[in-house]
Write a protein that holds these residues in place. Sequence first.
Motif, short mmCIF file in Angstrom:
data_model
loop_
_atom_site.label_atom_id
_atom_site.label_comp_id
_atom_site.label_asym_id
_atom_site.label_seq_id
_atom_site.Cartn_x
_atom_site.Cartn_y
_atom_site.Cartn_z
N ALA A 293 -18.54 48.38 46.01
CA ALA A 293 -19.99 48.45 46.18
C ALA A 293 -20.43 49.83 46.67
CB ALA A 293 -20.44 47.37 47.18
N VAL A 294 -19.71 50.38 47.64
CA VAL A 294 -20.10 51.70 48.18
C VAL A 294 -19.99 52.77 47.10
CG1 VAL A 294 -19.43 53.52 49.81
CG2 VAL A 294 -19.66 51.16 50.61
N MET A 295 -18.94 52.71 46.30
CA MET A 295 -18.76 53.73 45.27
C MET A 295 -19.88 53.65 44.23
SD MET A 295 -14.62 53.79 44.93
CE MET A 295 -14.33 55.48 44.44
N ASN A 296 -20.26 52.44 43.92
CA ASN A 296 -21.35 52.29 42.95
C ASN A 296 -22.71 52.61 43.56
OD1 ASN A 296 -20.46 51.30 40.19
ND2 ASN A 296 -19.23 50.02 41.56
N TYR A 297 -22.84 52.35 44.85
CA TYR A 297 -24.10 52.64 45.54
C TYR A 297 -24.31 54.16 45.64
CZ TYR A 297 -27.39 53.22 49.39
OH TYR A 297 -28.46 53.61 50.18
N LEU A 298 -23.26 54.86 46.06
CA LEU A 298 -23.40 56.30 46.28
C LEU A 298 -23.43 57.08 44.97
CD1 LEU A 298 -21.06 56.93 49.35
CD2 LEU A 298 -23.54 57.21 49.28
N GLY A 299 -22.54 56.74 44.06
CA GLY A 299 -22.41 57.53 42.84
C GLY A 299 -21.96 58.95 43.19
N MET A 300 -21.73 59.75 42.18
CA MET A 300 -21.29 61.13 42.41
C MET A 300 -22.32 61.88 43.24
SD MET A 300 -18.27 61.65 41.23
CE MET A 300 -18.01 63.39 40.91
N GLU A 301 -23.59 61.64 42.97
CA GLU A 301 -24.64 62.38 43.70
C GLU A 301 -24.64 62.04 45.19
OE1 GLU A 301 -28.38 61.82 41.78
OE2 GLU A 301 -27.76 62.96 40.00
N GLY A 302 -24.49 60.75 45.48
CA GLY A 302 -24.47 60.33 46.89
C GLY A 302 -23.26 60.89 47.61
N TYR A 303 -22.10 60.89 46.92
CA TYR A 303 -20.90 61.45 47.55
C TYR A 303 -21.06 62.95 47.79
CZ TYR A 303 -17.79 57.43 47.62
OH TYR A 303 -17.20 56.23 47.94
N LEU A 304 -21.64 63.63 46.82
CA LEU A 304 -21.83 65.08 46.98
C LEU A 304 -22.74 65.37 48.18
CD1 LEU A 304 -22.19 66.28 43.29
CD2 LEU A 304 -20.51 67.11 44.96
N GLU A 305 -23.79 64.58 48.31
CA GLU A 305 -24.74 64.78 49.40
C GLU A 305 -24.05 64.58 50.76
OE1 GLU A 305 -27.53 66.14 48.50
OE2 GLU A 305 -27.72 66.36 50.67
N ARG A 306 -23.28 63.48 50.87
CA ARG A 306 -22.58 63.21 52.14
C ARG A 306 -21.53 64.28 52.42
NH1 ARG A 306 -26.05 59.35 50.34
NH2 ARG A 306 -26.54 57.91 52.02
N ALA A 307 -20.86 64.72 51.35
CA ALA A 307 -19.84 65.75 51.54
C ALA A 307 -20.49 67.05 52.00
CB ALA A 307 -19.06 65.98 50.24
N ARG A 308 -21.66 67.35 51.42
CA ARG A 308 -22.37 68.59 51.82
C ARG A 308 -22.70 68.56 53.32
NH1 ARG A 308 -25.43 71.85 48.59
NH2 ARG A 308 -25.79 70.20 47.06
N THR A 309 -23.25 67.44 53.77
CA THR A 309 -23.57 67.32 55.21
C THR A 309 -22.32 67.46 56.05
OG1 THR A 309 -25.33 65.78 54.59
CG2 THR A 309 -24.70 65.83 56.91
N THR A 310 -21.25 66.79 55.63
CA THR A 310 -20.00 66.84 56.37
C THR A 310 -19.50 68.28 56.48
OG1 THR A 310 -19.44 64.64 55.56
CG2 THR A 310 -17.62 65.98 56.39
N LEU A 311 -19.46 68.98 55.36
CA LEU A 311 -18.91 70.34 55.34
C LEU A 311 -19.79 71.30 56.13
CD1 LEU A 311 -17.76 70.53 51.60
CD2 LEU A 311 -16.37 70.07 53.63
N GLU A 312 -21.10 71.16 55.98
CA GLU A 312 -22.01 72.05 56.72
C GLU A 312 -21.89 71.82 58.23
OE1 GLU A 312 -25.40 72.66 53.23
OE2 GLU A 312 -25.90 71.47 55.01
N THR A 313 -21.76 70.55 58.61
CA THR A 313 -21.63 70.24 60.04
C THR A 313 -20.32 70.79 60.59
OG1 THR A 313 -22.89 68.21 59.66
CG2 THR A 313 -21.67 68.35 61.72
N ALA A 314 -19.23 70.62 59.83
CA ALA A 314 -17.93 71.14 60.28
C ALA A 314 -17.98 72.66 60.40
CB ALA A 314 -16.82 70.70 59.31
N ALA A 315 -18.60 73.31 59.42
CA ALA A 315 -18.68 74.78 59.45
C ALA A 315 -19.52 75.23 60.64
CB ALA A 315 -19.27 75.30 58.14
N ALA A 316 -20.62 74.54 60.92
CA ALA A 316 -21.48 74.91 62.05
C ALA A 316 -20.71 74.76 63.37
CB ALA A 316 -22.74 74.06 62.06
N LEU A 317 -19.93 73.68 63.48
CA LEU A 317 -19.14 73.49 64.70
C LEU A 317 -18.09 74.59 64.84
CD1 LEU A 317 -18.71 69.60 64.76
CD2 LEU A 317 -19.82 70.99 66.51
N ARG A 318 -17.39 74.89 63.74
CA ARG A 318 -16.35 75.94 63.81
C ARG A 318 -16.95 77.29 64.18
NH1 ARG A 318 -13.68 73.24 59.38
NH2 ARG A 318 -14.83 74.54 57.90
N GLU A 319 -18.09 77.61 63.56
CA GLU A 319 -18.72 78.91 63.85
C GLU A 319 -19.17 78.97 65.31
OE1 GLU A 319 -21.68 79.16 60.78
OE2 GLU A 319 -20.09 79.20 59.27
#
Length: 436
Positions: A293-319
């Motif tokens: 259900a989650v994979m169908n709910y998010l789709g590639m676009e939803g996964y990309l969006e969550r990944a973007r937030t994750t990566l930006e947050t990690a980068a901000a913390l590291r910086e």
Amino acid sequence: MEIPKQGRSRDEVLAALDELRGADADWRSGRTFSLVYWAGDDVLEVAKAAALRCFSENALNPMAFPSLRKMETQVVGMVASLLSHPDAAGTLTSGGTESILLMVKSARDHARATRPEVTRPRMLLPVTAHPAFVKAAKYFDVEPVFVPVGPDLRADAAAARELCTGEVILVVGSAPCWPYGVIDPIAELAALAQERGILCHVDACVGGLLLPFAERLGTPLAPFDFRVPGVTSMSADLHKYGWTAKGASTLLWRTRELRQRQFLVHADWPGGLFGSPSMPGTRPGGPIAAAWAVMNYLGMEGYLERARTTLETAAALREGIARVDGLRVLGAPPVSVFAVEGVDLDVYALADRLTGLGYFLDRQQRPPSIHFAVTPAHAPHVEQILGDLRDCAAGLRGKGPAEEGQAAMYGMLGTLPDRTAVDGFLLEFLDGLDRT
Ligand SMILES: *Cc1c(COP(=O)(O)O)cnc(C)c1O
């Protein structure tokens, strides 16, 4: 403790449950790292609703609930496509540990069948590989040969080559490894395995549903998946950066022939013709339905969006951490998992102070460090987290090792030369968990 003679009402029981939960880590506040992967309440609600729908169903028998079989096949197919091998043969497992246990057992059985001259099978295991591999080594009698890491904290491929004797049946690399979040040199490790005609597993338990999106978002990464010749299997957890319910991981094989090594069949049981693809018997329908259900709910676009937030947050913390005096990020972690060491302060004392502020962080060793696995739950709290790190670090610089609290214990256990004594301590600790 006995089962209460008389049951209590539903409300009473649930109230007691909530009271028990009162002391649990508050992962919603952005102070818990690892253990809970949250990509928004909308995703969580989809996972819960789907899991509840299939709460009672059992995937043990593929004939009884064809819905679960279909969902499982589709989930495995989606992960296989993401990891660049849509035809990979896979299985949905209960978690990364089961994926790894199954893989090592299968690798051992593959060696038994194809290389009978190997009497004491070994596997090359970077020291940073997840302890599930050590568990598998002990369960299935495959000796781990530990591969050191280089100055960049990635597995040392040249050392792996030196250690690759005739009894080695399997080479392991992580994408990324848990302790430092760096990706092992998969191409070199897989090439070594291919040259020797042995298996190569990429453990993408934590990265399998993040790295493919990071790549699409422009993070420069060397190929880490089935694109790399010589990679024969991969593990990728859904219950981490796949954002699905706990109890879901995948094990993927390059060929169906390899996957067959994991199957157990028993034709002579009075209970009927028995066949089982993985380790458990009863398999809850909930995690399968939630993953689908989650994979169908998010789709590639939803996964990309969550990944973007994750990566930006990690980068901000590291910086931000790079600008905190006394702290340093280890190596060059490309995605969301990383470790922080103290330059002129006791990082375990820092961890104790953070614990005092309600944080839940893993303490690591070699070198002493604290561990971060970043999710969108941390996004609104970056400034708070950096401020707390700054405040806690400020009072500790130049003070030397802590002599009290958990810090003193971690400091002592991390450096004790007799590791058997530390094993003994860990056994006592585990044994004591159910004592009041
Ligand atoms: C989490 C993890 C595992 C084990 O997965 P579980 O689901 O906790 O059993 C294995 N390898 C890596 C790299 C991980 O991060």
